[in-house]
Design a protein around this motif. Structure first.
Motif, PDB file in Angstrom:
ATOM      1  N   HIS A 189      15.760  -6.567  -5.170  1.00  0.00           N
ATOM      2  CA  HIS A 189      15.501  -7.623  -5.184  1.00  0.00           C
ATOM      3  C   HIS A 189      14.990  -7.813  -3.451  1.00  0.00           C
ATOM      4  CE1 HIS A 189      15.446  -8.548  -9.564  1.00  0.00           C
ATOM      5  NE2 HIS A 189      16.863  -8.566  -8.636  1.00  0.00           N
ATOM      6  N   ALA A 190      14.794  -7.068  -2.466  1.00  0.00           N
ATOM      7  CA  ALA A 190      14.063  -7.420  -1.241  1.00  0.00           C
ATOM      8  C   ALA A 190      12.754  -7.598  -0.756  1.00  0.00           C
ATOM      9  CB  ALA A 190      14.315  -5.693  -0.498  1.00  0.00           C
ATOM     10  N   PHE A 191      13.077  -9.062  -0.364  1.00  0.00           N
ATOM     11  CA  PHE A 191      11.710  -9.175  -0.437  1.00  0.00           C
ATOM     12  C   PHE A 191      10.502  -8.543   0.495  1.00  0.00           C
ATOM     13  CE2 PHE A 191       8.315 -11.632   2.223  1.00  0.00           C
ATOM     14  CZ  PHE A 191       7.942 -12.866   1.396  1.00  0.00           C
ATOM     15  N   ASP A 192      10.511  -7.099   1.120  1.00  0.00           N
ATOM     16  CA  ASP A 192       9.495  -6.584   1.447  1.00  0.00           C
ATOM     17  C   ASP A 192      10.274  -5.140   1.607  1.00  0.00           C
ATOM     18  OD1 ASP A 192       7.162  -5.369   1.596  1.00  0.00           O
ATOM     19  OD2 ASP A 192       6.407  -7.124   3.065  1.00  0.00           O
ATOM     20  N   TYR A 193       9.658  -3.668   2.142  1.00  0.00           N
ATOM     21  CA  TYR A 193       9.979  -2.812   2.718  1.00  0.00           C
ATOM     22  C   TYR A 193       8.903  -2.596   3.323  1.00  0.00           C
ATOM     23  CZ  TYR A 193      12.226   2.025   1.956  1.00  0.00           C
ATOM     24  OH  TYR A 193      12.409   3.231   2.275  1.00  0.00           O
ATOM     25  N   VAL A 194       8.898  -2.413   4.431  1.00  0.00           N
ATOM     26  CA  VAL A 194       8.258  -1.420   5.766  1.00  0.00           C
ATOM     27  C   VAL A 194       8.472  -0.695   6.754  1.00  0.00           C
ATOM     28  CG1 VAL A 194       7.569  -3.937   5.711  1.00  0.00           C
ATOM     29  CG2 VAL A 194       8.578  -3.564   6.548  1.00  0.00           C
ATOM     30  N   LEU A 195       8.149  -0.349   7.230  1.00  0.00           N
ATOM     31  CA  LEU A 195       8.084   1.572   7.797  1.00  0.00           C
ATOM     32  C   LEU A 195       7.762   1.056   8.887  1.00  0.00           C
ATOM     33  CD1 LEU A 195       6.780   3.974   5.776  1.00  0.00           C
ATOM     34  CD2 LEU A 195       9.156   3.182   5.195  1.00  0.00           C
ATOM     35  N   LYS A 196       9.042   1.303   9.655  1.00  0.00           N
ATOM     36  CA  LYS A 196       8.982   1.660  11.636  1.00  0.00           C
ATOM     37  C   LYS A 196       8.022   2.387  11.563  1.00  0.00           C
ATOM     38  CE  LYS A 196      13.256   1.570  12.036  1.00  0.00           C
ATOM     39  NZ  LYS A 196      14.990   1.796  12.693  1.00  0.00           N
ATOM     40  N   PRO A 197       7.879   2.290  13.272  1.00  0.00           N
ATOM     41  CA  PRO A 197       7.143   1.242  13.818  1.00  0.00           C
ATOM     42  C   PRO A 197       6.170   0.347  12.407  1.00  0.00           C
ATOM     43  CG  PRO A 197       5.744   2.986  15.114  1.00  0.00           C
ATOM     44  CD  PRO A 197       6.945   3.617  13.886  1.00  0.00           C
ATOM     45  N   VAL A 198       6.184  -0.858  12.958  1.00  0.00           N
ATOM     46  CA  VAL A 198       5.859  -1.737  11.970  1.00  0.00           C
ATOM     47  C   VAL A 198       3.881  -2.922  12.994  1.00  0.00           C
ATOM     48  CG1 VAL A 198       5.604  -3.497  10.891  1.00  0.00           C
ATOM     49  CG2 VAL A 198       7.479  -2.488  10.685  1.00  0.00           C
ATOM     50  N   PRO A 199       2.562  -2.469  13.135  1.00  0.00           N
ATOM     51  CA  PRO A 199       1.614  -2.931  13.720  1.00  0.00           C
ATOM     52  C   PRO A 199       1.882  -4.209  13.716  1.00  0.00           C
ATOM     53  CG  PRO A 199       0.803  -1.241  11.699  1.00  0.00           C
ATOM     54  CD  PRO A 199       2.555  -1.633  12.107  1.00  0.00           C
ATOM     55  N   LYS A 200       2.016  -4.939  14.819  1.00  0.00           N
ATOM     56  CA  LYS A 200       2.260  -6.328  15.354  1.00  0.00           C
ATOM     57  C   LYS A 200       1.301  -7.670  14.017  1.00  0.00           C
ATOM     58  CE  LYS A 200       3.064  -6.450  19.790  1.00  0.00           C
ATOM     59  NZ  LYS A 200       2.977  -6.845  21.567  1.00  0.00           N
ATOM     60  N   SER A 201       0.512  -6.597  13.544  1.00  0.00           N
ATOM     61  CA  SER A 201      -0.430  -7.449  13.027  1.00  0.00           C
ATOM     62  C   SER A 201      -0.119  -7.696  11.726  1.00  0.00           C
ATOM     63  CB  SER A 201      -2.197  -7.128  12.839  1.00  0.00           C
ATOM     64  OG  SER A 201      -1.693  -5.692  12.054  1.00  0.00           O
ATOM     65  N   ASP A 202       0.636  -6.996  10.438  1.00  0.00           N
ATOM     66  CA  ASP A 202       1.276  -6.756   9.871  1.00  0.00           C
ATOM     67  C   ASP A 202       2.577  -7.115   9.860  1.00  0.00           C
ATOM     68  OD1 ASP A 202      -0.149  -5.088   9.227  1.00  0.00           O
ATOM     69  OD2 ASP A 202       0.908  -3.408   9.044  1.00  0.00           O
ATOM     70  N   LEU A 203       2.921  -7.727  11.065  1.00  0.00           N
ATOM     71  CA  LEU A 203       4.445  -8.115  11.505  1.00  0.00           C
ATOM     72  C   LEU A 203       3.601  -9.639  10.927  1.00  0.00           C
ATOM     73  CD1 LEU A 203       6.819  -6.355  14.292  1.00  0.00           C
ATOM     74  CD2 LEU A 203       7.648  -7.515  11.662  1.00  0.00           C
ATOM     75  N   GLU A 204       2.907  -9.707  11.987  1.00  0.00           N
ATOM     76  CA  GLU A 204       2.060 -12.085  11.318  1.00  0.00           C
ATOM     77  C   GLU A 204       2.604 -11.233   9.711  1.00  0.00           C
ATOM     78  OE1 GLU A 204       1.454 -14.556  13.667  1.00  0.00           O
ATOM     79  OE2 GLU A 204       1.851 -13.364  14.290  1.00  0.00           O
ATOM     80  N   GLN A 205       1.751 -10.681   9.218  1.00  0.00           N
ATOM     81  CA  GLN A 205       1.919 -11.244   7.902  1.00  0.00           C
ATOM     82  C   GLN A 205       3.031 -11.670   7.038  1.00  0.00           C
ATOM     83  OE1 GLN A 205      -1.211  -8.010   6.417  1.00  0.00           O
ATOM     84  NE2 GLN A 205      -2.994  -9.338   8.060  1.00  0.00           N
ATOM     85  N   LEU A 206       4.228 -10.312   7.274  1.00  0.00           N
ATOM     86  CA  LEU A 206       4.867 -10.742   6.596  1.00  0.00           C
ATOM     87  C   LEU A 206       5.133 -11.767   7.175  1.00  0.00           C
ATOM     88  CD1 LEU A 206       7.372  -9.665   5.632  1.00  0.00           C
ATOM     89  CD2 LEU A 206       7.805  -8.665   7.886  1.00  0.00           C
ATOM     90  N   LEU A 207       5.769 -12.566   7.977  1.00  0.00           N
ATOM     91  CA  LEU A 207       6.362 -13.910   9.156  1.00  0.00           C
ATOM     92  C   LEU A 207       5.620 -14.840   7.705  1.00  0.00           C
ATOM     93  CD1 LEU A 207       6.833 -13.353  12.489  1.00  0.00           C
ATOM     94  CD2 LEU A 207       8.545 -13.130  10.555  1.00  0.00           C
TER      95      LEU A 207
END
Length: 259
Positions: free
Chosen positions: A98-116
């Motif tokens: 039940h992880a909220f998300d699984y993202v791959l490094k390095p993460v584009p800043k715009s993707d981090l913005e959407q994640l937040l």
């Protein structure tokens, strides 16, 4: 203010995440950092957090095993996995945990913005008494990538593309099928309302994401890995498209300004 804990054995990754999170437009602060599972549990016992960003590959205990322990001890903790491994089995286990998300490094800043942005909305739902009513919306990707002022339909299509640009099977036929629309009609509507064809929109987004990753100073990502990350099966095709759009090959772009 939502509290985030960072669990990663690489200081440069923790430092980069902290800087981005605390400079974002959302009500997040990094309350603690840990380089392994033992430190993470100890820190959370002393200073609870709302969210925990966890790397999978760590010494002594991997991130997935740590998540299992955290769910038992801190059941309300929201977990985001940030991994350098594009591994289906890891992703499957993350879903089971039940992880909220699984993202791959390095993460584009715009993707981090959407994640937040998504995390903020999620936390407001599960902790309504702690919600910050002065949160701001995530900035768009720019006039050519945001979907503009088009109809709800095209906004939904561009939103879907923004969420699935890493999928190499992303095609106009697939998207049209999902919304029960003729692909030719969808193509015309996209051109009318965004000024770009479906392929141009997807290509522009993928190239923008690739540039974001390479613009990130600590990133040492290889070109073949970068191609896969932004939705291309072939490194050579990605390089050709990138040079056509940017005027430099991905390697030339990555190494620009370096001695």
């Amino acid at each position: 203010m939502w509290k985030i804990m960072l669990v990663d054995d690489e200081p440069i990754i923790r430092r980069g995440l902290r800087q981005f999170i605390e400079s974002s437009h959302y009500p997040f602060s990094v309350s603690a950092e840990a380089k392994n599972a033992g430190e993470a549990i100890q820190q959370l016992e002393q200073q609870p957090a709302h969210v925990c960003f966890i790397d999978i590959n760590m010494p002594n205990m991997n991130g997935l095993d740590l998540i299992s322990l955290l769910h038992k001890q801190f059941p309300e903790l929201v977990v985001v996995i940030i991994s350098g491994y594009d591994n289906f089995e890891y992703a499957r286990q993350a879903v089971q945990l039940h992880a909220f998300d699984y993202v791959l490094k390095p993460v584009p800043k715009s993707d981090l913005e959407q994640l937040l942005s998504r995390l903020n909305q999620h936390l407001q739902q599960i902790f309504p008494d702690q919600s910050d009513t002065e949160t701001q919306k995530s900035p768009t990707l720019g006039p050519n990538l945001s979907g503009g002022d088009g109809t709800l339909l095209i906004n939904k299509v561009t939103e879907y593309i923004n969420d699935h640009y890493q999928d190499p099977e992303l095609t106009i036929t697939r998207v049209a099928t999902l919304i029960h629309m003729n692909p030719t009609y969808l193509s015309k509507r996209m051109k009318q309302e965004t000024g770009q064809s479906f392929l141009d929109y997807v290509t522009g987004l993928r190239i923008a994401k690739a540039k974001e990753v390479m613009d990130h100073a600590p990133s040492n990502i290889k070109i073949n890995s970068l191609a896969t990350k932004v939705g291309y099966k072939s490194q050579y095709y990605f390089s050709r498209v990138f040079k056509n759009k940017v005027g430099l090959s991905p390697l030339e772009y990555k190494n620009r300004g370096r001695p």
